[in-house]
Design a protein around this motif. Structure first.
Motif: not given
Length: 375
Positions: A263-274
């Motif tokens: 299971i591969v996951c490349n989540p958004p890297w920055i924990p902030a609001r887009p």
């Protein structure tokens, strides 16, 4: 509820549907602008909250937008006392720039026609971005330029060496221009041969990692995303690559039903609001997708299977997340680290000393964390 804007033209009040991909509210005051407008006047009115509906030459509108951009950027944010403050000041400056530049508007008339002098044919690009034509619609010029740029990316594609082919991103779907994370997935050691039949690619975006996994020999790959645009984009790319028989695109959800060997996951890297549609590929509010992946992994892996987390440490250098928080999250999910492969970024911003976040970007490392269930 359909939002509208209103303006006066030749002593007649007119209106049009309002659309903003960033969910910007319709401007309260709109005036007509043309080639006689000066950049200083346009910039002042935009800063005050007045929107300018352009009715002059298309290329002059683009020049005016650039002139307004230069005026916004003259007031660069001061450096913060630490990386976290610098990040917030940078984001605030970008938000202000987007608000000001977003107040130069154009009107898309019947069938997405842009009836300005020397205007390009924008109809196909708008259909790809927005779907079938609706009633006349006002959008910002900067959004339209983004739609046109996305159309060109979609036509030309992005070459992915790991695939020996091109991936064609759609509007609103993050493009795989940062190839280092793709190379990590293409080169990481696979699980034992008996445990490499099925794979999940969570948050697939363009479908690039699902395609890499299929090319690496997985018999069945399920690619998921919560974005309808990403699902359509991934299906398009899977079809183009001739992998539709082996890659299923499913959603909108994070995990599909069942279990997988990898299971591969490349989540958004920055924990902030887009703050824009495209930023959803970079910003993950409160690290929600990262936590969802970690806490759902154990219940979706087959015995002996692995989870691969592809994550940049940029958030750590910016003070938005610590390595301890990441490792604690992995441990709390009942997982252990099998191995980790690192790579340095190759994109131009990593060496751009004018970037206010240069120190953090220059230190950034992207890693593939190989995770397994404890026990």
């Amino acid at each position: 509820m359909v939002s509208t804007i209103h303006w006066t033209e030749a002593r007649t009040t007119r209106s049009a549907r309002w659309h903003s991909e960033n969910a910007t509210p319709p401007p309260g005051r709109v005036i007509v602008a043309d080639d006689r407008f000066k950049a200083d006047t346009a910039y002042r009115l935009a800063c005050e909250g007045t929107a300018l509906l352009w009715q002059g030459d298309y290329h002059n509108a683009r020049q005016l937008l650039q002139a307004m951009r230069r005026r916004v950027e003259r007031k660069s944010p001061r450096p913060g006392d630490d990386p976290l403050e610098s990040f917030h000041l940078h984001r605030r400056a970008r938000s202000h720039r987007a608000r000001v530049l977003g107040r130069l508007l154009v009107l898309l008339e019947d069938g997405y026609a842009l009836n300005l002098r020397r205007a390009p044919d924008v109809r196909q690009a708008c259909v790809e971005a927005y779907g079938p034509p609706r009633e006349p619609t006002a959008i910002s010029l900067i959004e339209l330029l983004g739609v046109l740029g996305a159309h060109q990316w979609r036509l030309k594609g992005v070459r992915v060496p790991a695939l020996g082919a091109r991936i064609h991103p759609h509007y609103g779907v993050f493009s795989p221009v940062r190839g280092e994370y793709v190379d990590l997935v293409a080169e990481a050691p696979l699980p034992a041969p008996a445990v490499r039949r099925t794979a999940f690619d969570l948050g697939t975006g363009t479908g690039v990692l699902a395609a890499v996994l299929a090319r690496r020999g997985f018999e069945r790959v399920t690619a998921t995303d919560i974005s309808p645009r990403a699902l359509a984009c991934a299906r398009d790319n899977v079809r183009r690559l001739g992998l539709a028989a082996r890659v299923e695109v499913a959603g909108p959800h994070l995990f599909p039903e069942g279990r997988a060997d990898l299971i591969v996951c490349n989540p958004p890297w920055i924990p902030a609001r887009p703050t824009s549609q495209l930023e959803h590929g970079v910003y993950d509010p409160d690290g929600g997708m990262l936590h969802g992946f970690l806490h759902g992994l154990a219940s979706h892996l087959t015995p002996g299977g692995e989870g691969w987390l592809i994550l940049s440490d940029l958030a750590e250098h910016l003070g938005l997340r610590t390595r301890w928080q990441l490792l604690t999250g992995i441990e709390a999910a009942g997982l252990r680290v099998v191995d980790k492969a690192d790579t340095r970024p190759r994109h131009p911003r990593a060496t751009d000393t004018a970037d206010p976040l240069h120190a953090a970007r220059g230190a950034e490392v992207t890693s593939l964390w190989r995770l397994a269930v404890v026990g």
